[in-house]
Design a protein around this motif. Structure first.
Motif: not given
Length: 241
Positions: A106, A109-110, A112, A138, A199-202
């Motif tokens: 990740n 993507q982490a 963001t 990704t 956690s936030t992923l884009r």
């Protein structure tokens, strides 16, 4: 700032045991051989699984991660003294000229924030020798992977040496545009502690990724299907001219 599951020493120590199958890293190892990479920067190295795998194959490795607790786990593993470990990110690297930069799992993507993402790509570009490569993965946003990030789909129980029984699962918190936020839960039977990590992923579209790479001087050479998640995740290979 890294998530609690990487920065909390109690949680960082669980990471490898709760995710023991890292066969997803083998295609990256084969790619390093395909590109004849003698030196690799493993960005977002976490607990060092891939960095140590590379080092076992005679590659000079620099592992970089912002989470000191995860880097401490990596450094303490057998072979840890054969890797150069740096606590930080790509925007504050020492002078490097490596053949290959990797961002597995990740990691991409982490990152963001769009400005931080571009700054990361610039840092990676500077760390690569001319002719070097960047490879990262990704998820395909159209596959909506987050819909399976539920307790029912992710719940697991593990009995860990020196730790005891640990229960873990994910819960989805929010989906706003390309940003997906979820919570990791950990319950320790030994003392009843219930720790969480948000956690936030884009989720970036292919065209966005290609434009970002071009903006900092990369050529996007190839987009491959991820062997461990066919049709759901892509591996991008970019070249520094």
């Amino acid at each position: 700032m890294a998530d609690e599951c990487f920065t909390d020493p109690r949680l960082a120590a669980l990471y490898d045991t709760l995710d023991p199958d890292r066969s997803d890293l083998l295609p990256y190892l084969r790619l390093a051989a395909e590109l004849d990479a003698r030196s690799v920067l493993d960005l977002g190295c976490g607990t060092g699984v891939f960095a140590l795998l590379l080092a076992e194959h005679g590659i000079e490795v620099t592992g970089v991660d912002p989470a000191a607790a995860s880097v401490a786990v990596a450094r303490a593993k057998p072979g840890g003294d054969g890797v150069r470990w740096i606590c930080g990110d790509a925007t504050e690297l020492p002078p490097l000229q490596v053949d290959l930069v990797t961002m597995t799992a990740n990691v991409a993507q982490a990152i963001t924030d769009p400005a931080h993402w571009l700054a990361t790509l610039r840092g990676v570009h500077a760390a690569l020798r001319p002719g070097g490569h960047l490879v990262f993965e990704t998820r395909d946003p159209s596959r909506r992977a987050w819909e399976s990030w539920t307790r029912d789909a992710t719940h697991q129980i593990a009995d860990l040496p020196e730790v005891g029984r640990v229960e873990a699962w994910l819960s989805l918190l929010d989906v706003t545009g390309p940003l997906v936020t979820f919570r990791s839960h950990y319950v320790f039977a030994s003392d009843g502690a219930h720790l969480t990590s948000d956690s936030t992923l884009r989720f970036r579209e292919h065209d966005e990724l290609a434009a970002d790479l071009r903006a900092v001087g990369f050529d996007l050479r190839e987009v491959r299907d991820a062997p461990d998640r066919p049709g759901r995740e892509f591996v991008l290979l970019a070249h520094r001219p």
